[in-house]
Design an enzyme around this catalytic site. Structure first.
Site, mmCIF file in Angstrom:
data_model
loop_
_atom_site.group_PDB
_atom_site.id
_atom_site.type_symbol
_atom_site.label_atom_id
_atom_site.label_comp_id
_atom_site.label_asym_id
_atom_site.label_seq_id
_atom_site.Cartn_x
_atom_site.Cartn_y
_atom_site.Cartn_z
ATOM 1 N N ASP A 81 0.873 -1.091 -0.093
ATOM 2 C CA ASP A 81 0.141 0.034 0.017
ATOM 3 C C ASP A 81 0.955 1.175 0.157
ATOM 4 O OD1 ASP A 81 -1.819 2.070 0.580
ATOM 5 O OD2 ASP A 81 -2.928 1.024 1.882
ATOM 6 N N HIS A 88 0.677 7.806 3.993
ATOM 7 C CA HIS A 88 1.340 7.291 5.270
ATOM 8 C C HIS A 88 2.698 7.280 5.552
ATOM 9 C CE1 HIS A 88 -2.756 5.135 5.613
ATOM 10 N NE2 HIS A 88 -2.628 4.995 4.294
ATOM 11 N N ILE A 92 -0.162 8.953 8.852
ATOM 12 C CA ILE A 92 -1.252 7.999 9.762
ATOM 13 C C ILE A 92 -0.904 6.913 9.436
ATOM 14 C CG2 ILE A 92 -3.061 9.938 10.099
ATOM 15 C CD1 ILE A 92 -4.855 8.473 8.092
ATOM 16 N N GLY A 114 -5.362 1.895 7.864
ATOM 17 C CA GLY A 114 -6.491 1.132 8.671
ATOM 18 C C GLY A 114 -6.333 -0.326 8.687
#
Length: 296
Positions: A189, A194, A209, A212
């Site tokens: 990903d 991120h 961040i 998820g």
């Protein structure tokens, strides 16, 4: 119209060939924080290919291995700004345990598009199929697209699973690494949200961040370790809604309620470093009858 619901839901599935080996599995588990402490045989079963009990594979690895992500935006009938798209929820049905190495294919389609008023919710479904033609797992992810609602469609099911109104059966605090998002990116990903502070600030965050699916993977691993004696093959499914941002380096607090009626464990995850701000809500991990007693 940026989303043509009829065209999108009638589009033929997209087929993707995928493969993985034990190195991919070990890297994924390391990115979840597995292997601590490094001499613990229960942790080594996630990261050491010669473990005497064999290499374990968490079922959410299959979501990463399939690498379909927001493949919906490759289908006809959707033309939206990806900056307005948000991964809102994830559901996985496990048909059989994942092997440490395999060749497989993923078949991905859009099953529904719901009208939430200010946003549209696109439901993307993908089935991962082994070389023998039998399914390994089916995943459904909800993609919220801000600004694309109000087209007169169905609102869709509420699909809520709130935490029980009682004290949790277990509360687990999991530390994370400041560089954990950078590690998890190596699983495939590559969203700069991120990794790149400038991109994160543009999206309204003070710093990058954590993915998820990384936080959710940590939760599923914690349930397997604490309640299933590490028997990842006993997990039959899992689901969650992504309720808020989580930052690498924070502590992830997981509250767990045993729920036999639901076939497993209901969960929520929060960030105690920020007054228990919600991270995951309406979460559930289901397991088959082979799971063991809780691990002390």
């Amino acid at each position: 119209m940026p989303i043509d619901v009829a065209k999108l839901t009638s589009a033929p599935p997209v087929r993707t060939e995928v493969s993985w080996d034990d190195r991919d599995v070990r890297l994924y588990h390391l990115a979840l924080g597995a292997g601590v402490p490094e001499t613990d045989p229960e942790e080594l079963r996630y990261v050491y290919e010669r473990h005497p009990r064999g290499l374990k594979v968490l079922p959410l690895f299959g979501v990463t291995a399939a690498n379909v992500g927001f493949q919906v935006f490759e289908l006809p009938g959707v033309h939206v700004d990806l900056a307005n798209a948000l991964h809102g929820g994830q559901q996985v049905t496990v048909h059989r345990p994942l092997p440490p190495a395999a060749k497989a294919s993923a078949s991905t389609r859009v099953t529904d598009v719901y009208d939430k008023g200010k946003a549209a919710v696109i439901v993307q479904e993908s089935t991962l199929v082994g070389e023998d033609g039998e399914p390994l797992l089916t995943q459904r992810n909800q993609i919220f697209v801000h600004g694309e609602g109000g087209f007169g469609g169905e609102r869709g099911p509420a699909d809520r699973l709130p935490a029980p109104d009682r004290a949790p059966d277990a509360v687990l605090d999991l530390p994370t690494l400041p560089q954990q998002a950078l590690l998890y990116r190596l699983s495939g990903d590559w969203n700069p949200l991120h990794a790149d502070p400038a991109v994160a600030r543009a999206a309204g965050h003070d710093r990058p961040i954590l993915h998820g699916l990384c936080t959710f993977g940590m939760v599923v691993k914690a349930v397997a370790d604490r309640f299933l004696d590490g028997d990842t093959g006993a997990i039959t499914g899992c689901r969650t809604r992504f309720a808020g941002a989580f930052h690498p380096g924070e502590t992830l607090r997981i509250s767990v309620w045993s729920d036999p009626a639901a076939g497993g464990y209901r969960l929520r995850a929060t960030a105690p470093d920020r007054a228990d701000a919600p991270v995951l809500e309406h979460a559930l991990v289901t397991a088959g009858p082979s799971h063991g007693a809780p691990v002390d």
